[in-house]
Enzyme design. Structure first.
Site, short mmCIF file in Angstrom:
data_model
loop_
_atom_site.label_atom_id
_atom_site.label_comp_id
_atom_site.label_asym_id
_atom_site.label_seq_id
_atom_site.Cartn_x
_atom_site.Cartn_y
_atom_site.Cartn_z
N ARG A 1 1.90 0.13 75.53
CA ARG A 1 2.32 0.70 74.25
C ARG A 1 1.94 -0.26 73.14
O ARG A 1 1.67 -1.43 73.38
CB ARG A 1 3.83 0.96 74.25
CG ARG A 1 4.67 -0.29 74.52
CD ARG A 1 6.11 -0.17 74.05
NE ARG A 1 6.87 1.00 74.42
CZ ARG A 1 7.64 1.09 75.49
NH1 ARG A 1 7.72 0.10 76.35
NH2 ARG A 1 8.32 2.19 75.73
N GLU B 1 15.93 -12.92 70.75
CA GLU B 1 17.09 -13.12 69.89
C GLU B 1 17.64 -14.54 70.02
O GLU B 1 17.48 -15.19 71.05
CB GLU B 1 18.23 -12.15 70.28
CG GLU B 1 17.91 -10.70 70.11
CD GLU B 1 16.90 -10.20 71.14
OE1 GLU B 1 16.92 -10.68 72.30
OE2 GLU B 1 16.07 -9.35 70.78
#
Ligand code: 8IG
Length: 277
Positions: free
Chosen positions: A97, A198
């Site tokens: 993707r 993160e």
């Protein structure tokens, strides 16, 4: 992108038109005028395609309008047309993707989804590799996506199109998946922009706002899929505990290894689900 395809990001270009052009090339190259279901294989899901069925045709992304080569190691820059058992139906399997963080524009991110719709698909299975917020999800655990929180502050939808996202992740398809594997948990997927992982503080934030999984894809694609009228099934492979959930730092090699280890379970899950959609 092929030289003669209109530039996807040109404001004068209609992205749906590029998707129709892509679908026409796919039909021609695969010999299948229509595909029934599309799958997007994320990190860790690469080997799963082989278990879905027999590959009838392989098409390089570069040969299809609006598509580009894979940018992530371990992803395949090809799409495949796979026979679904002996039903005569075909699955369109995207081996990679485009991620939002690549900076190729949001139209490129959702181009595969729009192409799937233009190719005749009624459903799409979006898979990804992600970080898990629940310690009981050890690396290699597949989890159904029940809903998402989109932290990209962007949308693939252009103009004043107020698309409803209630039940975006089809309860019917989740039920199908659970009938195949009753042990499947589900959770809320939080899409961050990436490409950095993160901080532990951001992971705690994701937890407090209702998240269970953190990743860098899927949400924007799911929104475009709903706009295109596709039924959506989202499945995450927890390849690592999110930052701060486990004491060791994150590593892309660990991600690929978790995928290899989980390949068989994930592949047979996808194969059974696709056969029943
Ligand atoms: I694989 O821990 C994979 N993708 N944002 N956080 C985010 N994306 C990921 C992670 C993760 N693991």
């Amino acid at each position: 992108m092929t030289d003669d395809s209109p530039a996807l990001n040109d404001p004068a270009t209609d992205p749906m038109e590029v998707a129709r052009a892509a679908a026409a090339v796919i039909a021609e190259r695969t010999g299948a005028p229509r595909h029934a279901i599309a799958l997007v294989l994320g990190s860790g899901w690469g080997q799963a395609a082989d278990l879905i069925g027999e590959t009838q045709a392989v098409v390089d992304n570069e040969d299809v309008p609006g598509f580009a080569r894979a940018a992530v190691e371990g992803h395949s820059g090809q799409m495949r047309s796979v026979a679904i058992g002996d039903t005569g139906r075909r699955a369109l399997v995207f081996g990679t993707r485009t991620h939002y963080y690549e900076g190729r524009g949001i139209r490129a991110v959702v181009h595969g989804v729009r192409t799937a719709a233009a190719a005749g698909c009624g459903a799409i299975v979006l898979t990804n590799g992600c970080g898990g917020l629940r310690p009981e999800w050890s690396p290699g655990t597949p989890v159904l996506i029940s809903d998402h929180i989109n932290l990209t502050a962007d949308s693939p939808i252009e103009g004043a199109n107020f698309v409803d996202l209630t039940d975006l992740y089809s309860p019917r398809l989740r039920e199908v998946a659970r009938s195949v594997d009753p042990s499947l948990d589900e959770g809320v997927y939080v899409q961050f922009r990436g490409p950095h992982y993160e901080t532990p503080a951001e992971v705690q934030m994701a937890k407090r706002i209702g998240g269970d999984l953190v990743g860098m894809s899927t949400s924007l694609e799911a929104i475009a899929a709903r706009q295109a009228g596709l039924e959506v099934l989202g499945i995450s492979l927890v390849t690592n505990p999110a930052a701060g959930i486990s004491p060791t730092p994150l590593d892309h090699e660990e991600v690929l290894a978790a995928g290899r280890a989980a390949a068989e379970r994930c592949g047979s899950l996808l194969a059974s689900v696709v056969a029943q959609i």
